[in-house]
Design an enzyme around this catalytic site. Structure first.
Site, PDB file in Angstrom:
ATOM      1  N   HIS A 100       0.835  -1.203   0.000  1.00  0.00           N
ATOM      2  CA  HIS A 100       0.000   0.000   0.000  1.00  0.00           C
ATOM      3  C   HIS A 100       0.867   1.250   0.000  1.00  0.00           C
ATOM      4  CE1 HIS A 100      -3.259  -2.690   0.740  1.00  0.00           C
ATOM      5  NE2 HIS A 100      -2.867  -2.996   1.954  1.00  0.00           N
ATOM      6  N   HIS A 174       2.933  -7.610   2.042  1.00  0.00           N
ATOM      7  CA  HIS A 174       2.265  -8.358   3.096  1.00  0.00           C
ATOM      8  C   HIS A 174       1.041  -9.078   2.557  1.00  0.00           C
ATOM      9  CE1 HIS A 174      -0.001  -4.586   2.888  1.00  0.00           C
ATOM     10  NE2 HIS A 174      -1.045  -5.293   3.326  1.00  0.00           N
ATOM     11  N   ARG A 194      -1.182  -5.092  -6.040  1.00  0.00           N
ATOM     12  CA  ARG A 194      -0.952  -6.525  -5.872  1.00  0.00           C
ATOM     13  C   ARG A 194       0.236  -6.964  -6.719  1.00  0.00           C
ATOM     14  NH1 ARG A 194      -6.271  -5.537  -5.143  1.00  0.00           N
ATOM     15  NH2 ARG A 194      -7.190  -6.539  -3.325  1.00  0.00           N
TER      16      ARG A 194
END
Length: 294
Positions: A100, A174, A194
């Site tokens: 992110h 993560h 992603r």
């Protein structure tokens, strides 16, 4: 309208995901499918708006209430958005490996917030793990692993159990592994990149405040938010000194007492304690995850 001294109970929004399952029904949610992955339990994000379930503001979405009744949240600038988003995630299968952005990148690309987040592990199957960080020594090494389809060879994994807590700052690769149900507290953003579809653990010291009939543990005190775990074994009296506080009951049941009014609460229920709730009690045997913006 005169602002009533009362908590704001919210109705969640559920999302089906290819990696989801059916465990969110354990929290009292009606599932839209047998692969339900996310319950957005406290959300002012347009991708899943929580609604107030009762009281004078019944039917209003959280973003409406934020804009129309700023005094409930201690006041804020007209163009400021609600800063937090709380979810419960059911990872029946591995989530995709993701990263992110931080605030600066997000704002440069049309978003109000970056996406720092945290996980409180509600349950974990034997052998469950999370993916957190990577072992590449250089940017070029990471790029080569991605280009060659070998990112799985450099991912770091951490075994997890019920009650573990992890802080995921922006920029860290993560993912939740399969067999995990987690409560996620994050900035109010849905911006995700992603890298792989199928660990640098934050060193923040936890602080525990013991009291009669319970205790309060600070799980993380990060740049954008604080997350606490409240455990009660009777009637626990607490102060709400922030502009507002978000709370979710993750185990047990009892009463939330505000201004001498009892509100029955149980596992799976979420609510906001607005600015004018300065003192309250939790009466019963339960565990609550609480958070507030900084």
């Amino acid at each position: 309208m005169e602002v009533k001294v009362a908590p704001l109970f919210l109705t969640p929004v559920l999302h089906s995901k290819m990696w989801g399952g059916t465990k969110l029904q354990d929290y009292g949610f009606k599932l839209p499918s047998d692969h339900t992955g996310e319950a957005w339990i406290i959300s002012a994000h347009p991708h899943g708006l929580s609604k107030v379930s009762d009281g004078p503001f019944k039917g209003k979405t959280l973003d409406q209430l934020w804009k129309e009744e700023p005094a409930l949240f201690g006041g804020h600038a007209q163009n400021e958005e609600f800063p937090l988003l709380v979810k419960i995630l059911d990872a029946k299968e591995n989530l995709s490996i993701q990263v992110h952005p931080a605030d600066d990148y997000a704002r440069a690309h049309g978003e109000k917030f970056g996406k720092a987040e945290s996980w409180y592990i509600l349950s974990a199957a034997p052998g469950a793990k999370i993916y957190y960080g990577h072992t590449a020594k250089t940017k070029q090494g990471l790029q080569m692993a991605v280009d060659n389809g070998q990112i799985n060879t450099i991912l770091r994994t951490i075994p997890v159990k019920t009650g573990d807590f992890f802080y995921n700052p922006a920029g860290v690769l993560h993912a939740l592994g399969s067999g995990i149900v987690a409560l996620e507290t994050q900035q109010n953003s849905d911006m995700t990149f992603r890298l792989y579809d199928f660990d640098r653990v934050d060193a923040t010291t936890q602080a525990t405040r013991a009291a009669s009939f319970g205790m309060v543990t600070t799980l993380v005190n990060a740049k954008h938010f604080v997350v606490e775990k409240i455990q009660t074994t009777g009637k626990l009296s607490l102060n709400q000194i922030h502009n507002y506080m978000l709370q979710t009951v993750i185990d047990g049941q009892g009463d939330l007492i505000v201004n001498d009014v009892r509100y029955p609460v149980r596992k799976g229920m979420s609510y906001i304690l607005p600015k004018n709730v300065s003192d309250y009690q939790l009466d019963g045997f339960m565990t609550v995850i609480a958070s507030y913006a900084k």
